[in-house]
Design an enzyme around this catalytic site. Structure first.
Site, PDB file in Angstrom:
ATOM      1  N   ARG A 111       8.008  -8.874   1.311  1.00  0.00           N
ATOM      2  CA  ARG A 111       8.221  -9.474   2.920  1.00  0.00           C
ATOM      3  C   ARG A 111       7.528 -10.219   3.444  1.00  0.00           C
ATOM      4  O   ARG A 111       6.509  -9.876   3.702  1.00  0.00           O
ATOM      5  CB  ARG A 111       8.437  -8.231   3.458  1.00  0.00           C
ATOM      6  CG  ARG A 111       9.312  -6.842   2.707  1.00  0.00           C
ATOM      7  CD  ARG A 111       9.245  -5.536   3.245  1.00  0.00           C
ATOM      8  NE  ARG A 111      10.888  -4.892   2.392  1.00  0.00           N
ATOM      9  CZ  ARG A 111      10.804  -3.213   2.676  1.00  0.00           C
ATOM     10  NH1 ARG A 111       9.833  -3.076   4.122  1.00  0.00           N
ATOM     11  NH2 ARG A 111      11.046  -2.590   1.994  1.00  0.00           N
ATOM     12  N   ARG A 149       0.633  -2.969   5.840  1.00  0.00           N
ATOM     13  CA  ARG A 149       1.291  -3.480   5.805  1.00  0.00           C
ATOM     14  C   ARG A 149       0.892  -4.981   5.480  1.00  0.00           C
ATOM     15  O   ARG A 149       0.340  -5.333   5.379  1.00  0.00           O
ATOM     16  CB  ARG A 149       2.213  -4.142   6.957  1.00  0.00           C
ATOM     17  CG  ARG A 149       3.172  -4.807   7.598  1.00  0.00           C
ATOM     18  CD  ARG A 149       3.944  -5.403   9.243  1.00  0.00           C
ATOM     19  NE  ARG A 149       3.540  -3.559   9.368  1.00  0.00           N
ATOM     20  CZ  ARG A 149       4.606  -3.197  10.153  1.00  0.00           C
ATOM     21  NH1 ARG A 149       5.955  -3.484   9.081  1.00  0.00           N
ATOM     22  NH2 ARG A 149       4.893  -1.601  10.581  1.00  0.00           N
ATOM     23  N   GLU A 194       4.998   6.756   8.435  1.00  0.00           N
ATOM     24  CA  GLU A 194       6.076   5.990   7.480  1.00  0.00           C
ATOM     25  C   GLU A 194       5.575   5.457   5.769  1.00  0.00           C
ATOM     26  O   GLU A 194       5.070   5.029   5.437  1.00  0.00           O
ATOM     27  CB  GLU A 194       7.088   4.983   7.772  1.00  0.00           C
ATOM     28  CG  GLU A 194       8.395   4.691   6.838  1.00  0.00           C
ATOM     29  CD  GLU A 194       9.273   3.420   7.214  1.00  0.00           C
ATOM     30  OE1 GLU A 194       8.919   3.190   8.856  1.00  0.00           O
ATOM     31  OE2 GLU A 194       9.710   2.798   6.256  1.00  0.00           O
ATOM     32  N   SER A 225      11.642   6.218   3.314  1.00  0.00           N
ATOM     33  CA  SER A 225      13.075   5.442   4.165  1.00  0.00           C
ATOM     34  C   SER A 225      14.188   6.221   3.915  1.00  0.00           C
ATOM     35  O   SER A 225      14.472   5.623   2.621  1.00  0.00           O
ATOM     36  CB  SER A 225      12.617   4.685   5.000  1.00  0.00           C
ATOM     37  OG  SER A 225      14.152   4.408   6.416  1.00  0.00           O
ATOM     38  N   ARG A 253       1.241   2.872  -0.121  1.00  0.00           N
ATOM     39  CA  ARG A 253       1.224   3.793   1.652  1.00  0.00           C
ATOM     40  C   ARG A 253       0.663   4.935   0.366  1.00  0.00           C
ATOM     41  O   ARG A 253       0.164   5.659   1.389  1.00  0.00           O
ATOM     42  CB  ARG A 253       2.158   4.373   2.274  1.00  0.00           C
ATOM     43  CG  ARG A 253       2.251   2.661   3.086  1.00  0.00           C
ATOM     44  CD  ARG A 253       3.708   2.964   4.246  1.00  0.00           C
ATOM     45  NE  ARG A 253       3.206   1.402   5.052  1.00  0.00           N
ATOM     46  CZ  ARG A 253       4.176   1.297   6.053  1.00  0.00           C
ATOM     47  NH1 ARG A 253       4.714   2.504   6.036  1.00  0.00           N
ATOM     48  NH2 ARG A 253       4.091  -0.289   6.754  1.00  0.00           N
TER      49      ARG A 253
END
Length: 421
Positions: free
Chosen positions: A260, A275, A347, A350, A389
């Site tokens: 990303r 991130r 998070e 999801s 994560r």
RNA sequence: GGAGAGGUGGCUGAGCGGUUGAAAGCGCACGAUUCGAAAUCGUGUUUGGGCUUAUCCCCAACGAGGGUUCGAAUCCCUCCCUCUCCGCCA
């Protein structure tokens, strides 16, 4: 993509639903385009019909050996008129299609109203938040003091938002992916798949990343215009593109790296592994009959929760509000894991139901045994889990005063039985 | 990278530029026959869109996109994909 028929017949209701997520549908513009489309389409089809019947009679006359010259003269200008009409119609349909592709999904009735992440609704908590009799270190400090995590070298090799993992920590990340894949494939009924990490634009359109979110993607300069996948959702869900399944549900699980660009998130989570431009993820995808998709969402979310539970990580389950769900989603649950160093939940998964939004974009259908007809299916996906994560969560939750990392019981078989990293 | 072959409905597989959305076979559905089944016979069996209460009717689609033509599955061009042989390669 929303159902064009619904947009035509029930525009106000659709606009109202979209307004819940803060999207203003330009109803007037849509109606204007749609009316012109209809008129042009009817006119074009009449011309095509005329051409067809006249051409047919020319063929018949020729077969009878008659002189066809006068017939040819009659149709002389038909071709040009038709060509012009077809070009107009084509241009209009492209404009309409562009508009349709840019409209987000309607939120489900059970998705709570809200403008942003502060309005998300916590629906459950699981696990004990660990208590430390020392100040817990964050994963960066733990990683660096043990010599397992090297951001400087990664920055040299690639730049910001990358990491080099070494030794036991690299191994633990690999062990986690094996653990997750095994759990979902052997106990939750998913078929493990290995998929391409470079995909074409059609696939990204299918799942909804394109045309709106190109800036979030890494694009290669290959002749085919490949993009690096931002999530396994893209290649895995597109397995169903342009196909008619004869048996549902289908459940897939895949491990892939995800890429990303994180454009627009400058300054957020710049420290550590939270991130990154590149991270590992195990992703679950389900293709189900429409009537079953909300039950499937609960089930799939439970499958992601099972990973956290087996690893003994405290988490909470949050229903995203209308202002926070993704473009393609009708309803999303986020799972947020407790991170001691941040003293908060973050998070880690999801899980979304896209209903037929993606299926319509990619023409993913099934043969409904009740009707015998091909119908759009429903697609869902969820992280199970974001592996990078999860590494962070284990480090921070399982640390001791010396900065050593204990291995959760469930993971030990994957690490040769080791109790410590 | 070089040489060649090929992409047609759920599948196999025909298709001299004209009434071919597409032969035939398989499969599938329904019906007949049967005590029941097999076999046999009959009928039906692509998808998307327009109009419509519905039927009908109309338009589009033979890998994709252009072109030639009154008319293209059929001829021409470009691209994509699959297969075979050679080379290279993890």
């Amino acid at each position: 993509m929303l159902d064009p028929k619904r947009l035509r017949n029930d525009l106000d209701a659709v606009a109202a639903q979209l307004a819940r997520r803060g999207y203003t549908l330009d109803a007037a513009a849509f109606t204007a385009l749609e009316e012109r489309r209809k008129a042009l389409q009817v006119a074009t089809q009449e011309l095509q019909n005329e051409r067809n019947t006249r051409s047919k009679s020319i063929g018949q006359a020729k077969a009878r050996g008659e002189d066809i010259a006068p017939l040819l003269a009659e149709v002389a200008d038909l071709g040009d008129k038709l060509k012009a009409a077809e070009a107009d119609l084509n241009a209009l349909q492209m404009a309409l299609q562009d508009l349709m592709l840019s409209i987000p999904n309607c939120p489900h009735a059970s998705t709570p109203d809200g403008g942003g992440e502060d309005d998300n609704v916590e629906v459950a908590r699981w696990g004990e938040v660990p208590k430390f009799d020392f100040t817990p270190r964050d994963h960066v400090e733990l990683g660096e003091m043990n010599g397992w995590m090297d951001f400087e070298t990664a920055a040299k090799i690639s730049g910001a938002r990358f990491v080099v993992l070494q030794g036991p920590l690299a191994r633990m990340q690999r062990a986690l992916t094996q653990f997750m894949l095994d759990l979902h494939s052997s106990e939750h009924g998913y078929q493990e798949v290995y998929v391409p990490y470079l995909v074409n634009a059609d696939s990204l359109r299918g799942t909804g990343q394109l045309p709106k979110f190109e800036a979030d993607l890494f694009k290669t300069n290959s002749e085919a215009g490949h993009y690096l996948i931002p999530t396994a959702e893209v290649p895995v869900t597109n397995i169903a593109r342009d196909t008619i399944a004869d048996a549902l549900p289908r459940r897939f699980v895949a491990h892939t790296p995800c890429f990303r660009s994180e454009a627009g998130s400058y300054g957020r989570d710049t420290r550590g592994m939270i991130r990154q431009h590149q991270f590992e993820k195990v992703e679950m995808v389900q293709l189900v009959p429409p009537a079953d998709s909300y039950a499937a969402l609960e089930e799939l979310t439970g499958h992601a929760e099972a990973v956290l539970q087996r690893l003994g990580l405290a988490y909470r389950k949050v229903a995203l509000c209308t202002g926070d769900i993704g473009f393609s989603s009708a309803k999303t649950y986020d799972l947020e894991v407790w991170l001691p160093a941040q003293n908060t939940y973050r998070e880690i998964s999801s899980c979304s139901n896209f209903e037929d939004f993606q299926a319509r974009r990619m023409q993913a259908r099934w043969r409904n045994p009740e009707t015998g007809k091909p119908e759009l299916l429903h697609t869902l996906n969820g992280s199970g889990l974001a592996v990078g994560r999860t590494v962070v969560a284990i480090m921070e939750n399982y640390q001791d005063a010396d900065g050593r990392i204990h291995v959760p019981e469930a993971l030990r078989p994957y690490l040769g039985g080791a109790e410590m990293l």
